[in-house]
Write an enzyme that holds these catalytic residues in place. Structure first.
Site, short mmCIF file in Angstrom:
data_model
loop_
_atom_site.label_atom_id
_atom_site.label_comp_id
_atom_site.label_asym_id
_atom_site.label_seq_id
_atom_site.Cartn_x
_atom_site.Cartn_y
_atom_site.Cartn_z
N ARG A 66 0.88 -1.18 0.00
CA ARG A 66 0.00 0.00 0.00
C ARG A 66 0.90 1.22 0.00
O ARG A 66 1.97 1.20 0.62
CB ARG A 66 -0.85 0.04 1.26
CG ARG A 66 -1.89 -1.03 1.32
CD ARG A 66 -3.27 -0.43 1.37
NE ARG A 66 -4.25 -1.49 1.26
CZ ARG A 66 -5.53 -1.31 1.49
NH1 ARG A 66 -5.98 -0.14 1.87
NH2 ARG A 66 -6.38 -2.30 1.35
N LYS A 106 10.37 3.31 8.23
CA LYS A 106 10.93 3.95 9.43
C LYS A 106 12.22 4.65 9.07
O LYS A 106 12.94 4.22 8.17
CB LYS A 106 11.22 2.90 10.50
CG LYS A 106 11.31 3.48 11.90
CD LYS A 106 9.92 3.71 12.44
CE LYS A 106 9.89 4.00 13.90
NZ LYS A 106 8.56 3.69 14.44
N SER A 363 -2.01 9.92 12.80
CA SER A 363 -1.23 10.41 11.65
C SER A 363 -2.03 10.25 10.36
O SER A 363 -2.01 11.11 9.49
CB SER A 363 0.07 9.61 11.51
OG SER A 363 1.07 10.15 12.33
N1 GLU Z 1 6.59 6.51 15.37
C1 GLU Z 1 5.25 6.10 15.61
C2 GLU Z 1 5.14 4.59 15.60
O1 GLU Z 1 6.10 3.90 15.89
C3 GLU Z 1 4.24 6.81 14.72
C4 GLU Z 1 4.40 6.61 13.26
C5 GLU Z 1 3.51 7.48 12.40
O2 GLU Z 1 2.70 8.24 12.92
O3 GLU Z 1 3.64 7.40 11.18
O4 GLU Z 1 4.10 4.02 15.40
#
Ligand code: GLU
Length: 472
Positions: A66, A106, A363
């Site tokens: 996706r 990430k 988000s």
């Molecule tokens: N860093 C956060 C996580 O590990 C949020 C990631 C995001 O909002 O894209 O889920």
């Protein structure tokens, strides 16, 4: 038995394999799902003192089933490629579990934020963003970063500003990153989102009568004791919301400087203010310091909440756990080896890919808001308010009774952005809880939550791959 601990990435892979075995999915498809699709490793210089320092950084896109891919950016001196790969993998499964239509990614920058000035951190963040733009590793439809350990809305604002300067005129530019300040295309409720999601996940489990019966616990959140490791964004909001909305009691908090304990409960709001002033949690009124920082693991409580970094509960300390429930607010805080020990003890572990999915869920709402160029609630708030008022007025007329002005305001309120975000997050966490629980009930050979959660994710990711026509 070797004393060497398995790496975080190995641990994620072990957990994946465990679920893959019972998934019934074809081997090739499973191999594609588990592999990291793209790893961008970069090095760039920043000025430091009289010379220059080379910064090591990464962005990993785990799965493109996706688009865009999604996940935070971590600033920590412990960052390495395998860690970012593990975190990116978890993002794929996390998004699938909470029905957020993204692939996983990430980022990581190997810096200790304490060692740099704000100006240097801004330079690093901006340079990192330039590298991402150059390689097409950022954009509303390709890859959308967010905050993680060591970063927050400030860094996200720098990222957006850098992106906009390079992609002048792009209509949806604001959606290239989430977790932005609310005044700069962010959304209300994003900062508290991960902690709030952890609360909803914990609450669902504690209210689950069957689960509580099996654990010999009384259902409900009221009065339940919790221990939190990490007083960063996630730990803080988890503590605040669990106490304020769930009536739970935080009896211990652990941070770099040590662990503090008070069986009568710790006021998290006051503790955060205390730490800001004194730069330590030690000495907070009413608490006693535990002998060793690591002692948080063995405290007798209902729910243990690791909210810091990975591999905190490992094969060396898992035996000490006395809690009946562990809720993984951090990513990967319990190693696969520790989990084996804990499951034998009957400990229930709500896994990271479900428990901390509140952040990416909100988000997603922020990204939708940016793409639609309109704030949630703008169209309907006043309309709803008027309709509810008419309804209440009519009931008053028909019954001949009047309610107080305060009650009326409460009953007739139209939803603001924050109300809608919280409602959407709550619905998401409840829905996901039931999806995981159903698999756990349905599959007799699946006893633990992590494998059940993996299966929920695998089914969805696999079906996406199949609908793309890659795996007929
Ligand atoms: N860093 C956060 C996580 O590990 C949020 C990631 C995001 O909002 O894209 O889920």
């Amino acid at each position: 038995m070797s004393h060497k601990q398995a790496s975080f990435y190995q641990s994620v892979q072990t957990n994946f394999e465990k679920a893959a075995k019972v998934s019934g999915l074809p081997k090739g498809l499973l191999a594609q799902i588990s592999a990291c699709n793209a790893v961008y490793q970069m090095r760039f210089p920043i000025k430091s003192g009289n010379g220059y320092e080379v910064i090591e950084a990464y962005r990993v896109q785990h799965s493109h089933h996706r688009l865009p891919t999604k996940g935070g950016i971590r600033f920590s001196h412990l960052v390495n490629q395998e860690e970012v790969m593990a975190l990116a993998s978890l993002m794929t499964y996390k998004c699938a579990i909470v029905n957020v239509p993204f692939g996983g990614a990430k980022g990581g920058v190997k810096v200790s934020t304490r060692k740099y000035s704000e100006e240097q951190l801004e330079k690093i963040t901006r340079r990192y963003t330039v590298e991402l733009v150059r390689k097409n590793f950022i954009g509303p439809g390709t890859d959308v970063p967010a905050p993680d350990y060591g970063t927050g809305s400030r860094e996200m604002a720098w990222i957006l500003d850098t992106y906009v300067q390079l992609r002048n005129g792009e209509l949806d530019a604001a959606a290239c990153v989430t977790g932005k300040p609310t005044g700069q295309n962010g959304i209300q409720g994003r900062t508290e989102a991960t902690g709030r999601g952890v609360y909803y996940a914990t609450r669902e489990l504690l209210n689950d009568e069957e689960e509580m019966k099996a654990l010999k616990m009384k259902p409900g959140t009221e009065g339940k004791t919790i221990v939190i490791q990490g007083l960063g964004n996630v730990g803080t909001y988890t503590g605040l919301i669990c106490t304020e909305e769930g009536g739970m009691k935080v009896i211990a908090v652990s941070e770099i400087e040590g662990t503090i304990y008070n069986p009568d409960g710790i006021d998290i709001d006051k503790l955060v203010k205390y730490r800001k002033k004194k730069k330590t949690i030690i000495g907070f009124p009413g608490t006693k310091k535990m002998a060793k920082r690591e002692d948080w693991v063995g405290i007798n409580c209902d729910v243990l909440i690791p909210a810091a970094l990975e591999s905190q509960i490992n094969k060396a300390n898992a035996k000490k756990v006395k809690a009946k429930i562990i809720v993984e607010a951090a990513n990967g805080p319990v190693t696969a080896e520790a989990e084996e020990i804990l499951l034998k003890k009957g400990v229930v572990i709500l896994p990271d890919m479900y428990a901390n999915a509140g952040g990416v869920t909100v988000s997603y709402f922020e990204w939708l808001k940016n793409l639609s160029h309109i704030r949630f609630g703008r169209m309907e708030k006043r309309f709803d308010q008027r309709a509810y008022t008419q309804l209440v007025n009519k009931v008053e007329d028909l019954t001949g009774k009047k309610i107080s002005k305060k009650e009326k305001t409460l009953l007739t309120k139209g939803a603001d952005e924050i109300d809608l975000v919280r409602s959407g997050l709550e619905e998401t966490m409840i829905q996901a809880y039931h999806e995981i629980r159903n698999i756990k009930r349905r599959k007799r050979n699946v006893k633990e939550w992590r494998t059940a959660a993996f299966l929920v994710a695998l089914e969805k990711v696999a079906s996406d791959y199949m609908s793309l026509g890659i795996f007929p």
